[in-house]
Design a protein around this motif. Structure first.
Motif, short mmCIF file in Angstrom:
data_model
loop_
_atom_site.label_atom_id
_atom_site.label_comp_id
_atom_site.label_asym_id
_atom_site.label_seq_id
_atom_site.Cartn_x
_atom_site.Cartn_y
_atom_site.Cartn_z
N ILE A 2 -39.38 75.56 -21.24
CA ILE A 2 -39.70 76.48 -22.34
C ILE A 2 -38.41 76.83 -23.08
CG2 ILE A 2 -40.54 78.80 -22.92
CD1 ILE A 2 -42.78 76.84 -22.15
N GLY A 3 -38.52 76.88 -24.40
CA GLY A 3 -37.40 77.15 -25.29
C GLY A 3 -37.68 76.38 -26.58
N GLN A 4 -36.75 76.50 -27.51
CA GLN A 4 -36.94 75.78 -28.78
C GLN A 4 -36.87 74.28 -28.53
OE1 GLN A 4 -38.34 77.81 -30.71
NE2 GLN A 4 -36.94 77.84 -32.47
N ALA A 5 -35.89 73.86 -27.73
CA ALA A 5 -35.72 72.44 -27.44
C ALA A 5 -36.93 71.89 -26.72
CB ALA A 5 -34.47 72.23 -26.59
N HIS A 26 -40.49 77.53 -17.99
CA HIS A 26 -39.07 77.68 -18.26
C HIS A 26 -38.28 77.35 -16.98
CE1 HIS A 26 -35.48 79.00 -20.19
NE2 HIS A 26 -35.28 80.01 -19.38
N ASP A 66 -30.31 74.08 -22.74
CA ASP A 66 -29.30 74.34 -21.72
C ASP A 66 -29.68 75.53 -20.84
OD1 ASP A 66 -28.73 75.22 -24.50
OD2 ASP A 66 -27.30 76.54 -23.51
N GLY A 67 -30.30 76.54 -21.42
CA GLY A 67 -30.72 77.69 -20.62
C GLY A 67 -31.74 77.27 -19.59
N CYS A 68 -32.67 76.46 -20.03
CA CYS A 68 -33.77 76.00 -19.19
C CYS A 68 -33.26 75.12 -18.06
CB CYS A 68 -34.74 75.23 -20.09
SG CYS A 68 -36.31 74.84 -19.34
N GLU A 97 -32.04 78.84 -15.71
CA GLU A 97 -33.24 79.06 -14.89
C GLU A 97 -33.48 77.90 -13.92
OE1 GLU A 97 -34.77 81.87 -14.62
OE2 GLU A 97 -36.88 81.81 -15.17
N ASN A 114 -27.28 73.90 -27.01
CA ASN A 114 -26.82 74.70 -28.16
C ASN A 114 -25.97 75.88 -27.71
OD1 ASN A 114 -28.73 76.39 -27.11
ND2 ASN A 114 -30.14 76.27 -28.86
N VAL A 162 -26.58 78.57 -26.35
CA VAL A 162 -27.20 79.91 -26.41
C VAL A 162 -28.67 79.77 -26.00
CG1 VAL A 162 -25.81 81.03 -28.20
CG2 VAL A 162 -27.77 79.58 -28.85
N TYR A 163 -29.30 80.91 -25.78
CA TYR A 163 -30.76 80.95 -25.63
C TYR A 163 -31.33 81.13 -27.03
CZ TYR A 163 -30.53 81.76 -20.53
OH TYR A 163 -30.32 81.64 -19.18
N GLY A 164 -31.90 80.06 -27.59
CA GLY A 164 -32.41 80.14 -28.95
C GLY A 164 -33.70 80.94 -29.04
N LEU A 165 -34.69 80.54 -28.26
CA LEU A 165 -36.04 81.12 -28.42
C LEU A 165 -36.04 82.63 -28.19
CD1 LEU A 165 -39.02 80.50 -28.99
CD2 LEU A 165 -39.35 80.15 -26.55
N THR A 166 -35.19 83.10 -27.30
CA THR A 166 -35.19 84.55 -27.03
C THR A 166 -34.14 85.27 -27.88
OG1 THR A 166 -33.88 84.03 -25.07
CG2 THR A 166 -36.21 84.49 -24.73
N GLU A 197 -45.54 81.59 -10.05
CA GLU A 197 -45.54 81.18 -11.46
C GLU A 197 -46.17 79.78 -11.59
OE1 GLU A 197 -42.71 81.17 -15.46
OE2 GLU A 197 -41.81 80.68 -13.53
#
Ligand SMILES: Cc1ncc(C[n+]2csc(CCOP(=O)(O)OP(=O)(O)O)c2C)c(N)n1
Ligand code: SF4
Lengths: 284, 560
Positions: free
Chosen positions: A47-50, A66, A91-93, A97, A119, A121-125, B274
């Motif tokens: 989950i995220g923009q990517a 995510h 990258d966050g995903c 996480e 990127n 950063v966490y884009g979606l959030t 989850e």
């Protein structure tokens, strides 16, 4: 013959100018280079923009939770090794996480391709720091910059003995397509960390910032040299080497080491009743 | 008169080979045609600690463990100190001459004279074997089979030790000891299985192809059993980096078309929640075994409890259908595991097997399973059954949409943990959202139509009705048996599926009874509360147990 148009063209939910667009196009080109038709490919994302990227092309898709793209991709590949399985996320995903899965997957070495839209950063959030955020990056959540130091996934993967580790840049689409194609062809886990400008939340690592620094690895670069690969992976500053940093074929993929998979995919295999009766007899 | 029902307890330290003799003895009983029920009580450590292996053996199938001991075998002093008080009248205590107490019914065994120290368990086996009249040939064959593969060099020495022990025992048999009644002849061969092995064999016969796990007592022997037979049966079992990975791997494998399962206990299941919700949203079949142990948190790792019912019922955010099975013995463990795989496949989502440590570890004899009766799941729909363009989540009356497998046909298969359109792509169209919620929940009607009804035993309008679920079944049925013998009017209602509930299958039973008593292995009466929520019927009397031990008939009888 597979062509780019087989993968379609869809409206996205991304900001105009986002680095995700050229990555999406490069991935389609790579599939064409590998002559993989949509039905032969399974994209697994988190989950995220990517992670939305697989929705914007024609293929089989499992868009899961995510952080959890890699374990789903591993299970899917084990059940049907005939599928080309690509885990794609931010990258966050993948590193935040899903960090534990990332480490475990390098050791486990399933034949999957891991594409990370990095990127930083966490884009979606909406712009919090991610594991790869540069030191000092000011965000709403990190007003004094991140308290944790920046993570170098490429160096870690090399150090852990991953068979295929590459760094690509969204601003060099053709080059990226070539790397992704090689990553898909590699037997075993392949990582492509893709430097991706986020025009909305990362005002430091912009297209211009990367363009000034990214250098394609020279033609005589030897990706089988682990020491060289590690030094190259650690180079991230005024100069950022781009390309296949590490490539080794000494570790057979997970699927090749599982005797139960020797007769072929698990999917659709009929029950062996004779073997089952033999199992029962063990308990007499 | 020889006993028709005997309780043999072997006590010792971990590392003394308790389980080896216990298993050999149980197998010998099984082969000779007796019925057995084995329970193990062990501490969470590898060496030392005090452990017991209890075999209840009889000419009829024992329903539950029993406290009263007929034959106590003490491999250490602690066994004498802790368990002698539980010996019934006429019982015998077998103990090493080093610490055997004086008194009636004590047989002091010179272990040292009968064989080498490391074979003290073979000595014990010989002495017990003689006291309960097991054929020496059955024991010899078992010793050969046991050591054949790993330690063939010790077979002869063990056989010699066994003979010495048998010969010695023949000479000292107390006059008052009548031994065990001969068993009835059985049709066909009998296997010995514990709950976890039965779950694993059920999974194999249901066509399970993939299991991921992270070790957690008391669930671990399920994947271990699958691993033991994985190469022969074509099953991939992977030890994941954590339980989150385990359930996500299983979902991935299932999405690809391999019938898949995970097995864990409460704490590990907490990490999986989850993923449960993901299986609900992506409509991916997955069988989840939760072998309960006492909580909260790490609790008592090697003891039993039934306190995760509400957790399993509600685990996973959002609303989606599920089914929860609660087997009561190895045979229902096997059968309901098969059922769970089919329900998971038919209704495309998470299906649970809720067991516990007592059931997981307790061995029983069952008729040899017949592989020609195996009923494997067929994963996914046929391409001929779907219309073009293919919509993975097409709205249907039943809520079930044909599930194709990726790469197995010309259609593309798309699934999403985000709310999605009929073709599986992410959407924020709120009308589609509403219809998708309703479609998913409609599947519960189908699950309900196939529900396993509770089993009622007893007269129509009893003065007393026991309600139980899962492994509490046996103790409740035995308690009812004792009460009936005293002339009381008693019935039992046992649930093997605890969700969904269909009140039309049992409410009238509750209403017809004089008094209803729920018997549960938890501290708050979770199942009684569930029944009240679903039917409005309040069960006023609860018999609860939460000290980590399984129910016995005596425990129940002393509380009503
Ligand atoms: C379990 C869980 N925690 C948090 C979130 C919220 N969340 C969604 S995406 C995301 C971070 C996205 O960052 P990244 O993976 O780098 O992708 P990007 O949006 O930058 O492409 C977070 C924290 C979530 N969906 N699930
Ligand atoms: S927030 Fe950043 S990463 Fe996300 S779409 Fe916009 S520009 Fe791209």
């Amino acid at each position: 013959m597979v062509t780019v148009s087989d993968f379609g063209n869809y409206e996205t939910a991304w900001c105009p100018g986002c680095g995700n667009f050229p990555i999406l196009d490069a991935v389609k080109q790579a599939l064409v280079l590998c002559d993989l038709a949509p039905r032969d490919v399974l994209f697994v994302s988190g989950i995220g923009q990517a992670a939305k990227a697989p929705h914007y092309l024609n293929a089989n898709v499992f868009n899961g939770l995510h952080g959890r793209a890699i374990p789903v991709a591993t299970g899917a590949k084990l059940a049907n090794p005939d599928l080309a399985v690509i885990a794609e996320s931010g990258d966050g995903c993948m590193y935040g996480e899903g960090g534990n899965h990332f480490l475990a997957a390098i050791r486990r070495n399933p034949d999957i391709t891991v594409l990370v839209h990095d990127n930083r950063v966490y884009g979606l959030t909406k712009g919090q720091a991610s594991p790869t955020s540069p030191d000092g990056l000011v965000t709403k959540a990190q007003p004094n910059g991140p308290l944790s130091s920046s993570f170098n996934p490429v160096a870690l993967a090399v150090l852990m003995g991953a068979g295929f580790v590459a760094r690509g840049f969204a601003g060099m689409q053709e080059h990226l397509a070539g790397i992704v194609a090689e990553a898909i062809r590699h037997k075993g886990l392949s990582l492509v960390d893709i430097l991706q400008p986020c025009v909305s939340f990362n005002k430091v690592n912009t297209y211009a910032w990367y363009q000034e620094r990214c250098r394609v690895l020279p033609g005589d670069y030897d990706p089988a040299d682990k020491d060289l690969a590690l030094r190259t992976a650690m180079t991230f500053g005024d100069e950022i080497p781009i390309g296949i940093i590490c490539r080794r074929t000494d570790r057979p993929p997970l699927e090749d080491r599982i005797p139960a998979l020797a007769p072929g995919p698990l999917v659709g295999r009929p029950l062996d009743r004779e073997a089952l009766q033999g199992v029962y007899e063990n308990y007499l | 008169m020889p006993l028709t029902d005997m309780h043999i307890m072997i006590g010792g330290e971990a590392g003394q080979g308790l389980v080896t003799i216990g298993r050999l003895l149980s197998k010998a009983f099984t082969r000779m045609g007796w019925h057995i029920l084995v329970t193990q009580d062990y501490m969470s450590r590898i060496r030392g600690g005090h452990n017991t292996f209890s075999v209840r053996v009889g000419t009829e199938a024992p329903l539950a463990p029993r406290q009263e001991i007929d034959l106590l075998v003490a491999l250490n002093r602690e066994t004498v100190e802790l368990h002698r008080k539980d010996m019934g009248p006429g019982g015998i205590l077998l103990a090493d001459s080093g610490f055997a107490p004086a008194g009636d019914g004590v047989i002091s065994v010179p272990f040292e004279d009968l064989g080498p120290r490391k074979m003290e368990n073979t000595v014990a086996l010989g002495v017990i074997g003689d006291l309960v009249d097991i054929d020496a040939e059955v024991l010899r064959r078992l010793i050969r089979e046991t050591f054949q593969r790993k330690h063939p060099e010790v077979i002869d020495e063990n056989l010699a030790t066994l003979s010495a022990a048998l010969a010695w025992a023949r000479g000292i048999r107390p006059a008052a000891w009548d031994g065990l009644s001969r068993p009835m002849e059985h049709e066909g061969k009998r296997m010995m299985l514990d709950g976890n092995e039965a779950v694993a064999l059920g999974a194999l016969s249901a066509g399970c192809r993939f299991c991921a796990f992270y070790p957690m007592t008391p669930s671990t022997s399920i994947p271990l059993t699958l691993i033991a037979h994985g190469d022969a049966m074509g099953v991939v079992v992977e030890q994941a980096e954590d339980e989150i990975a385990a359930i996500n791997m299983a979902i991935g494998a299932s999405f690809s078309g391999a019938p898949s399962m995970v097995a864990t206990s409460g704490g590990g299941f907490a990490l999986m929640t989850e993923g449960v919700s993901l299986a609900g949203m992506t409509e991916t079949p997955v069988v989840i075994v939760v072998a309960q142990r006492p909580g909260p948190a790490t609790g008592l790792p090697t003891r039993t409890e039934q306190a995760d019912l509400e957790f399993v019922l509600h685990a996973g955010h959002g609303e989606f259908p599920r089914a929860v099975f609660a087997p009561g013995d190895p045979i229902t463990c096997h059968d309901l595991t098969v059922c769970a795989f089919h329900i998971a496949e038919r209704y495309q989502g998470p299906v649970f097997l809720l067991t516990d440590q007592y059931l997981a570890d307790s061995l029983r004899d069952v008729s040899l399973l017949d592989a020609s009766n195996a009923d494997p799941v067929v994963s996914g729909a046929k391409e001929a059954d779907v219309s073009t363009p293919y919509r993975r989540f097409a709205f249907t009356d039943s809520g079930v949409s044909p599930r194709l497998l990726p790469g197995k046909g010309s259609h593309l298969v798309v699934a999403d943990s985000d709310e999605h359109t009929e073709d599986g792509h992410i959407t924020e169209d709120l009308e589609v959202r509403t219809k998708m919620v309703e479609k998913r929940l409609r599947k519960l009607r189908g699950i309900l139509s196939e529900v396993v009804p509770p089993v009622y035993e007893g007269e129509e309008r009893p003065d007393l009705l026991f309600v139980a679920w899962g492994s509490t079944e046996g103790a409740v049925r035995e308690a009812a048996f004792h009460l009936r013998r005293e002339g009381r009017s008693v019935a039992t209602l046992v649930f093997h599926q605890v969700w969904p509930l269909d009140p039309s299958r049992f409410l009238s039973r509750l209403e017809a009874a004089g008094e209803v008593v729920a018997v549960e292995g938890n501290a708050t009466g979770q199942f009684a509360r569930l029944i009240r929520r679903e039917t409005g019927f309040a069960i006023k009397k609860l018999v609860l147990r939460y000290d980590g031990l399984p129910f016995t008939a005596r425990y129940i009888l002393s509380r009503i």
